[in-house]
Design a protein around this motif. Structure first.
Motif, PDB file in Angstrom:
ATOM      1  N   ILE A  80     -12.297  48.723  37.268  1.00  0.00           N
ATOM      2  CA  ILE A  80     -11.474  48.119  38.616  1.00  0.00           C
ATOM      3  C   ILE A  80     -11.568  46.741  38.371  1.00  0.00           C
ATOM      4  O   ILE A  80     -12.946  46.248  38.236  1.00  0.00           O
ATOM      5  N   LYS A  81     -10.552  45.797  38.411  1.00  0.00           N
ATOM      6  CA  LYS A  81     -10.632  44.549  38.453  1.00  0.00           C
ATOM      7  C   LYS A  81     -11.174  43.940  39.564  1.00  0.00           C
ATOM      8  O   LYS A  81     -10.970  44.578  40.788  1.00  0.00           O
ATOM      9  N   ASP A  82     -12.165  42.903  39.319  1.00  0.00           N
ATOM     10  CA  ASP A  82     -12.820  42.368  40.484  1.00  0.00           C
ATOM     11  C   ASP A  82     -13.780  43.080  41.406  1.00  0.00           C
ATOM     12  O   ASP A  82     -13.660  42.845  42.614  1.00  0.00           O
ATOM     13  N   LEU A  83     -14.368  44.226  40.925  1.00  0.00           N
ATOM     14  CA  LEU A  83     -15.216  44.992  41.650  1.00  0.00           C
ATOM     15  C   LEU A  83     -16.192  45.303  40.773  1.00  0.00           C
ATOM     16  O   LEU A  83     -16.468  45.748  39.887  1.00  0.00           O
ATOM     17  N   MET A  84     -17.464  44.828  41.335  1.00  0.00           N
ATOM     18  CA  MET A  84     -19.016  44.988  40.701  1.00  0.00           C
ATOM     19  C   MET A  84     -19.843  45.385  41.694  1.00  0.00           C
ATOM     20  O   MET A  84     -19.867  44.921  42.760  1.00  0.00           O
ATOM     21  N   TRP A  85     -20.843  46.326  41.083  1.00  0.00           N
ATOM     22  CA  TRP A  85     -21.804  46.488  41.988  1.00  0.00           C
ATOM     23  C   TRP A  85     -23.230  45.333  41.679  1.00  0.00           C
ATOM     24  O   TRP A  85     -23.160  44.845  40.718  1.00  0.00           O
ATOM     25  N   VAL A  86     -23.939  45.256  42.648  1.00  0.00           N
ATOM     26  CA  VAL A  86     -25.203  44.299  42.480  1.00  0.00           C
ATOM     27  C   VAL A  86     -25.911  44.899  41.388  1.00  0.00           C
ATOM     28  O   VAL A  86     -26.858  44.036  40.675  1.00  0.00           O
ATOM     29  N   GLU A  87     -26.219  46.341  41.196  1.00  0.00           N
ATOM     30  CA  GLU A  87     -26.781  46.937  40.204  1.00  0.00           C
ATOM     31  C   GLU A  87     -26.294  48.273  39.973  1.00  0.00           C
ATOM     32  O   GLU A  87     -25.336  48.491  40.582  1.00  0.00           O
ATOM     33  N   THR A  88     -26.743  48.702  39.040  1.00  0.00           N
ATOM     34  CA  THR A  88     -26.025  50.216  38.627  1.00  0.00           C
ATOM     35  C   THR A  88     -26.087  51.261  39.497  1.00  0.00           C
ATOM     36  O   THR A  88     -27.029  51.247  40.530  1.00  0.00           O
ATOM     37  N   PRO A  89     -25.235  52.182  39.550  1.00  0.00           N
ATOM     38  CA  PRO A  89     -24.874  53.264  40.315  1.00  0.00           C
ATOM     39  C   PRO A  89     -26.144  54.176  40.755  1.00  0.00           C
ATOM     40  O   PRO A  89     -26.447  54.631  41.962  1.00  0.00           O
ATOM     41  N   ASP A  90     -26.890  54.419  39.850  1.00  0.00           N
ATOM     42  CA  ASP A  90     -28.044  55.415  39.743  1.00  0.00           C
ATOM     43  C   ASP A  90     -29.087  54.870  40.717  1.00  0.00           C
ATOM     44  O   ASP A  90     -29.660  55.440  41.589  1.00  0.00           O
ATOM     45  N   LYS A  91     -29.317  53.506  40.660  1.00  0.00           N
ATOM     46  CA  LYS A  91     -30.443  52.815  41.488  1.00  0.00           C
ATOM     47  C   LYS A  91     -29.979  52.503  42.947  1.00  0.00           C
ATOM     48  O   LYS A  91     -30.812  52.986  43.889  1.00  0.00           O
ATOM     49  N   LEU A  92     -28.478  52.303  43.051  1.00  0.00           N
ATOM     50  CA  LEU A  92     -28.108  52.208  44.235  1.00  0.00           C
ATOM     51  C   LEU A  92     -28.011  53.462  45.243  1.00  0.00           C
ATOM     52  O   LEU A  92     -28.114  53.776  46.166  1.00  0.00           O
ATOM     53  N   PHE A  93     -27.415  54.616  44.417  1.00  0.00           N
ATOM     54  CA  PHE A  93     -27.515  55.897  44.786  1.00  0.00           C
ATOM     55  C   PHE A  93     -28.818  56.445  45.246  1.00  0.00           C
ATOM     56  O   PHE A  93     -29.115  57.155  46.216  1.00  0.00           O
ATOM     57  N   GLN A  94     -29.722  56.427  44.529  1.00  0.00           N
ATOM     58  CA  GLN A  94     -31.150  56.689  44.770  1.00  0.00           C
ATOM     59  C   GLN A  94     -31.582  56.173  46.188  1.00  0.00           C
ATOM     60  O   GLN A  94     -32.219  56.812  46.808  1.00  0.00           O
ATOM     61  N   ARG A  95     -31.667  54.905  46.093  1.00  0.00           N
ATOM     62  CA  ARG A  95     -32.037  54.214  47.378  1.00  0.00           C
ATOM     63  C   ARG A  95     -31.293  54.570  48.605  1.00  0.00           C
ATOM     64  O   ARG A  95     -31.802  54.906  49.605  1.00  0.00           O
ATOM     65  N   LEU A  96     -29.846  54.963  48.606  1.00  0.00           N
ATOM     66  CA  LEU A  96     -28.897  55.422  49.580  1.00  0.00           C
ATOM     67  C   LEU A  96     -29.570  56.649  50.149  1.00  0.00           C
ATOM     68  O   LEU A  96     -29.892  57.070  51.295  1.00  0.00           O
ATOM     69  N   VAL A  97     -29.999  57.722  49.161  1.00  0.00           N
ATOM     70  CA  VAL A  97     -30.235  58.979  49.500  1.00  0.00           C
ATOM     71  C   VAL A  97     -31.668  58.944  50.128  1.00  0.00           C
ATOM     72  O   VAL A  97     -31.822  59.372  51.023  1.00  0.00           O
ATOM     73  N   GLN A  98     -32.515  58.164  49.486  1.00  0.00           N
ATOM     74  CA  GLN A  98     -33.861  57.856  50.012  1.00  0.00           C
ATOM     75  C   GLN A  98     -33.855  57.594  51.520  1.00  0.00           C
ATOM     76  O   GLN A  98     -34.499  57.875  52.429  1.00  0.00           O
TER      77      GLN A  98
END
Length: 194
Positions: A80-98
């Motif tokens: 997706i153009k002009d769309l980036m995460w602050v870090e990779t999805p595995d780290k973001l998702f782990q913290r969200l679930v936590q």
């Protein structure tokens, strides 16, 4: 002195560009935010074997980046153009679930680096989908979780998936992914229980 600053600034810009694969960095980077209500009393204690450790999920190559994938057909992946995460999805998702488990259950939640404190429940899994599906006109978050007790005497597996409509633009895909990820995280927290 000015020459040194110039070279230092140039070197830092090159390093930052390398972090994002040479792609132009958007004005803002996205993260995930838990939609579960915040805790009034974050202090907890638990009996031995009752804490839960949430590991980083395994991810496929197309998710091992800060860019957001868009599937176009069974084998084509773009971003997706002009769309980036602050870090990779595995780290973001782990913290969200936590954070969601912490906010919605009574369990003590441990980071993987703290797992030696209590080898209780352990959640591992794989995050196989975390992007936009052009054919469906929706974002898809798919997580295959495995929940084991201390010592591995019992293991359960379960698939979680959420789809939220989006139009493929950065403006719609980011919020839709946050919503879908929260739906999956809430279902995972209910599965863990406690």
């Amino acid at each position: 002195m000015r020459m040194g600053r110039f070279f230092l600034t140039g070197a830092m810009a090159l390093m930052l560009g390398g972090c994002f694969g040479g792609a132009k960095v958007p004005a803002t980077l996205l993260s995930l935010d838990s939609s579960a209500p915040p805790l009034a009393q974050p202090q907890r204690s638990s009996a031995a074997g009752q804490a839960v450790t949430i590991d980083y999920p395994l991810i496929p190559k197309e998710l091992a980046t800060t860019r957001v994938p868009a599937e176009a057909g069974g084998t084509a992946v773009s971003y997706i153009k002009d769309l980036m995460w602050v870090e990779t999805p595995d780290k973001l998702f782990q913290r969200l679930v936590q954070e969601t488990v912490l906010r919605t259950t009574r369990r003590v939640v441990l980071d993987p680096r703290q797992s030696s404190l209590d080898p209780g429940l352990r959640l591992t899994g794989s995050l196989s989908k975390f992007g936009y599906d052009a054919g469906a006109g929706a974002v898809v978050v798919r997580y295959d979780g495995a929940l084991s007790t201390g010592g591995g005497s019992r293991v359960e597996t379960r698939r979680f998936e959420a789809r939220v409509p989006a139009d493929g633009t950065a403006r719609s895909v980011g919020p839709a992914l946050n919503q879908a990820a929260n739906q999956v995280a809430t279902e995972v927290a209910a599965w863990i229980g406690g």
